[in-house]
Design an enzyme around this catalytic site. Structure first.
Site, mmCIF file in Angstrom:
data_model
loop_
_atom_site.group_PDB
_atom_site.id
_atom_site.type_symbol
_atom_site.label_atom_id
_atom_site.label_comp_id
_atom_site.label_asym_id
_atom_site.label_seq_id
_atom_site.Cartn_x
_atom_site.Cartn_y
_atom_site.Cartn_z
ATOM 1 N N HIS A 96 44.023 24.647 -44.699
ATOM 2 C CA HIS A 96 44.025 23.372 -45.672
ATOM 3 C C HIS A 96 42.940 23.640 -46.804
ATOM 4 O O HIS A 96 43.336 23.306 -47.862
ATOM 5 C CB HIS A 96 43.526 22.273 -44.752
ATOM 6 C CG HIS A 96 42.941 21.029 -45.525
ATOM 7 N ND1 HIS A 96 43.920 20.278 -46.367
ATOM 8 C CD2 HIS A 96 41.871 20.685 -46.075
ATOM 9 C CE1 HIS A 96 43.239 19.390 -46.941
ATOM 10 N NE2 HIS A 96 41.817 19.425 -46.896
ATOM 11 N N ASP A 132 36.694 44.040 -55.295
ATOM 12 C CA ASP A 132 35.173 44.112 -55.792
ATOM 13 C C ASP A 132 34.621 45.539 -55.566
ATOM 14 O O ASP A 132 35.144 46.527 -54.950
ATOM 15 C CB ASP A 132 34.259 42.942 -55.188
ATOM 16 C CG ASP A 132 34.007 43.292 -53.578
ATOM 17 O OD1 ASP A 132 34.243 44.347 -53.079
ATOM 18 O OD2 ASP A 132 33.509 42.340 -52.934
ATOM 19 N N CYS A 185 47.754 16.090 -49.314
ATOM 20 C CA CYS A 185 47.875 17.489 -49.378
ATOM 21 C C CYS A 185 49.481 17.899 -48.727
ATOM 22 O O CYS A 185 49.681 17.234 -47.816
ATOM 23 C CB CYS A 185 46.941 17.977 -48.267
ATOM 24 S SG CYS A 185 46.952 19.659 -48.458
ATOM 25 N N CYS A 229 50.002 20.859 -47.354
ATOM 26 C CA CYS A 229 49.745 22.127 -46.502
ATOM 27 C C CYS A 229 50.649 21.980 -45.096
ATOM 28 O O CYS A 229 50.534 20.904 -44.887
ATOM 29 C CB CYS A 229 48.258 22.653 -46.477
ATOM 30 S SG CYS A 229 47.537 21.715 -45.473
#
Length: 375
Positions: free
Chosen positions: A335, A93, A304, A306
């Protein structure tokens, strides 16, 4: 190389776009969520863990890296990729958001912004030229123009004046940009005023940036106002360039703004939530510190894939968070970032199948419950 965006499919009932971005480090499908690595690191996570949760582009912060270790040190290291050992694309940025949070209105001039370092109080000046020069040395794949991040609410008169300055700053930054491996994005401002958003887009498009970002959202406005700001911007942006909504990471906001034509998102929220013991799940956000999880030996989410959900229970993660152990924050960060990346994977699939509005209804029902009233 400059990034190349290809529009693969526009969803039939919405403005949603399935696309791909070709970068120096491979090709990635959009919509996409970018984890935030403010100081050349996503808080508590290694680059190997980021790869394991399918992170594509990650974001680093020009302001923080300018102050320490300094752009010259990173340049000597061979650029940001080598410095942090990340072999994927990086977006930096401009530093504008941080600067404006430290500056007072009187400190904003045509030259740039005067402010005090949050580290030691040193007086600093950041200009469009300085921001781009720093990013050139960081050698990120995507650099951002220096703009004025307008707070909300703001009067039409102030926003108009600010937009004109942002346009002039974008032009100044583009003139000094000199890294051939790096793409440069223009940032669309204009508050909640459609004519100013359109004017900003039209002037930036004349400069032919490599992509376009939408700024000035998530600055205190309500959700309907945010969605209006985004629609006012994407409505006029070219279809052959990538569209980036800055600093937005609430799951419903990702869904709603994909519907409005956004391609990439970033936000610090998944790691910030993790540090406070919150986990994002298909059925809403949970506070793992709640006593009901003390003897809950199930995983955070059965859906999930992960590392956290494959190996650890709610009870153990709760113990870590309550005991203020860093591993708990790491496991929740893994997660939460994976949750948002997986959300964009599901959104891509829904766009492919032309069923994004049905997906939104399913998402709201699961995440908020049957009685949720959409705002």
């Amino acid at each position: 190389m400059k990034i190349k965006y290809t529009l693969i499919h526009e969803e039939k009932d919405t403005k949603a776009r399935l696309g791909k971005i070709e970068t120096n480090y491979g090709t990635y499908e959009t919509p996409m969520f970018m984890p935030v690595g403010t100081a050349a690191t996503v808080k508590t996570l290694s680059v190997e863990e980021l790869k394991a949760i399918h992170a594509g582009i990650i974001l680093s912060n020009t302001y923080h890296l300018w102050l320490r270790p300094g752009e010259d040190i990173i340049d000597q290291a061979g650029g940001l990729h080598k410095f942090m050992n990340w072999n994927g694309p990086i977006l930096t940025d401009s530093g504008g958001y941080q600067v404006f949070s430290l500056a007072k209105p009187k400190d904003i001039s045509e030259e740039g912004v005067k402010f005090k370092s949050h580290l030691n109080g040193d007086k600093l000046l950041l200009t469009p030229e300085k921001s781009i020069t720093i990013q050139n040395k960081l050698d990120s794949d995507i650099a951002m123009s220096f703009d004025e991040c307008i707070g909300w609410p703001a009067t039409y008169e102030y926003v108009k004046q600010s937009v004109e300055r942002t346009i002039r700053w974008a032009e100044r930054g583009k003139k000094v940009h000199c890294n051939p491996r790096q793409s440069l994005f223009g940032i669309v401002q204009g508050g909640e005023y459609e004519d100013l958003r359109r004017h900003c887009v039209e002037e930036l498009v004349k400069m032919n940036f490599d992509g376009y970002s939408i700024g000035g959202t998530s600055v205190g406005e309500d959700k309907p106002t945010m969605y209006k700001m985004v629609s006012y911007s994407t409505k006029y942006l070219p279809k052959d360039k990538v569209r980036y909504l800055m600093g937005v990471g609430d799951p419903i906001d990702i869904v709603e703004n994909v519907i409005r034509g956004i391609d990439i998102f970033d936000c610090v929220s998944p790691t910030r939530l993790a540090r406070h013991g919150h986990a994002l799940t298909k059925y809403g956000k949970i506070n793992i510190k709640n006593a009901k999880y003390k003897a809950d030996f199930t995983h955070l989410s059965s859906e999930c894939d992960c590392y956290t959900c494959q190996n650890y229970t709610k009870a153990y993660i709760r113990h870590l968070i309550v005991a203020n152990e860093t591993l708990g924050q790491r496991l929740l960060s893994i997660h939460n970032i994976r949750y948002l990346i997986h959300l964009t994977e599901e959104l891509r699939e829904a766009i492919k199948q032309d069923r994004l509005l049905a997906y939104r209804e399913e998402f709201i029902r699961n995440y908020y419950g049957e009685n949720y009233v959409q705002k």
